[in-house]
Design an enzyme around this catalytic site. Sequence first.
Site, PDB file in Angstrom:
ATOM      1  N   ASN A  27       0.200   1.040   9.168  1.00 58.55           N
ATOM      2  CA  ASN A  27       1.115   1.710   8.245  1.00 58.55           C
ATOM      3  C   ASN A  27       1.096   3.213   8.534  1.00 58.55           C
ATOM      4  O   ASN A  27       0.177   3.918   8.119  1.00 58.55           O
ATOM      5  CB  ASN A  27       0.672   1.420   6.805  1.00 58.55           C
ATOM      6  CG  ASN A  27       1.568   2.070   5.782  1.00 58.55           C
ATOM      7  OD1 ASN A  27       2.562   2.719   6.129  1.00 58.55           O
ATOM      8  ND2 ASN A  27       1.221   1.914   4.522  1.00 58.55           N
TER       9      ASN A  27
ATOM     10  N   CYS B 120       3.513   5.407   4.777  1.00 59.45           N
ATOM     11  CA  CYS B 120       3.437   5.424   3.315  1.00 59.45           C
ATOM     12  C   CYS B 120       3.873   6.786   2.786  1.00 59.45           C
ATOM     13  O   CYS B 120       3.281   7.806   3.139  1.00 59.45           O
ATOM     14  CB  CYS B 120       2.027   5.116   2.822  1.00 59.45           C
ATOM     15  SG  CYS B 120       1.938   5.152   1.020  1.00 59.45           S
TER      16      CYS B 120
END
Lengths: 300, 246
Positions: A126, A129
């Site tokens: 990720n 975010c």
Amino acid sequence: MIDTKVKIAGVEFKNPVIAASGTFGFGREFLEYFPISKLGGLSTKGLTLREREGNKGVRIHETIGGIMNSIGLQNPGIDAFIVEELPFLNSQDTVIIANVSGNTIEEYVISVEKLNQTEIDMIELNISCPNVKEGGISFGTKAEIASNVVTQVRKVCQKPLIVKLSPSAENIVEMAESCVEAGADALSLVNTFPALAIDISKKKAIFDNITAGLSGPCIKPIALRMVYEVSKAVDVPVIGIGGIMDYRDVIEYIMAGAWAVQVGTANFINPNACAEIIEGIEEYLQKEGISTLEEIRGII
Amino acid sequence: MKEGYREVDISSNTEIAKDIFELKVQLESNDSLGDPGQFYMFRSWDFDPLLSRPFSICNIEGNVVTFLYKIVGRGTNYLSKLKPKDKLKVLGPLGNGFNLNVNGKAALISGGIGIPPMIYLAKKLSTEIYFYAGFTNEVYYMDYVQKYVNKIYITTEDGSTGQKGFITDIFRPEKYDVVFTCGPSPMMKKVVEKCENMIPVFVSMESIMACGMGACLGCSIKTKSGMKRVCKEGPVFEGREVFFDD
């Protein structure tokens, strides 16, 4: 005979529906409503090296056609995840993807090294975010910075590696190509859109962090366009994310070039959303006389 | 396996005070329809508004569950237009309710639209109950609750009924063995402070929530034992466990 199986980076999914990170916890809550082994896969709540409490203040705000969230990666940390959650997840007959976040490249690397030792099926990096002050999206806007994170992680990562892209990338196609060049086996896109809401009676932003991530049906046309552009440009599988509420949305993503999809906000509207979407896809294929998703993938 | 959202019939939906509605729904279930402090998620629309709305159980009689709600936005405005026989989608009962296994004198303190779970709690507790209810102006549901309690104390902000002021002004904790409270956060904080460390105090927390079943972490609050989800570990917590200002 309908076949909804899909193979991404050597990992076989029984269908193209993956529960999106941050919307499905670690699966336990949904197991109360349907057998989560029905899922093609499950991407865990975003994991960080150390436990995080998440953000203060308002965390959820509803908009027309969407939700803004500022949860801030509340999670138990990688070690606690491995001990307390992973045995349960591994007991479920579905692909388990560990979604990993970090403030620094070193944190990403250490987290991935820890996960190498487990039976996790895949890692989803990720770099997108929008709700953490350091790391997160700052890795996901400029292609050269993202490329550096992916390169460093790839050196140690022994699992198939998905990189999750931000819609805030300066150029989504360039970003996708850089991540693939740096070693991504697949791409998932997109994460939530950084957005703003203001409380005019208090004369201040709704969220303590001022901005928050927007998801839901209102982002779907933009996310779909990005999936279309990226899947034309790269030769690794693309996983489409953004505003999928029912099977029709999934079919659109597949036609735009996605191999699989992640369902997020819909899980909050209906705990059985993923199960119903999977059934809907099968019924659609049956009705249309289509036997595999490959027949319609990327036809746009 | 729990049922997901199920479509139910509305029995009645009546305005009982300005912008305050009493909604009764007919549910079918082989399991418990809910305990005091538990709640249901509602939606009578598809994707606009996107989220469902949570409401505490106010009463259960047979298969009819009663809720009270106040019109505050689009969702509750839509709900207020529903008529008997209209359909509503519900998910629940959800969350952990109040501990009913208490003895001695209990004070139940509610403010604003925190009153519904206190009404069902009053009905279900089998001990001496002293009911404190703070209203802005119009008083409702006190005739119903009277038969289940030893005494009712009422305040209104405009002084039209009962004593003028806030309910926390007249609450005397030293008279009680256990305290339950539901209402605005500053009110519950005041109740917990007044109880000091003398008596157990249970609070029913409110928080904006998306899913209502533990997945989104949108309703998490800080407690002495870490972050807790209002919808899953709560909504009822031991009052001194909660950091009201975080």
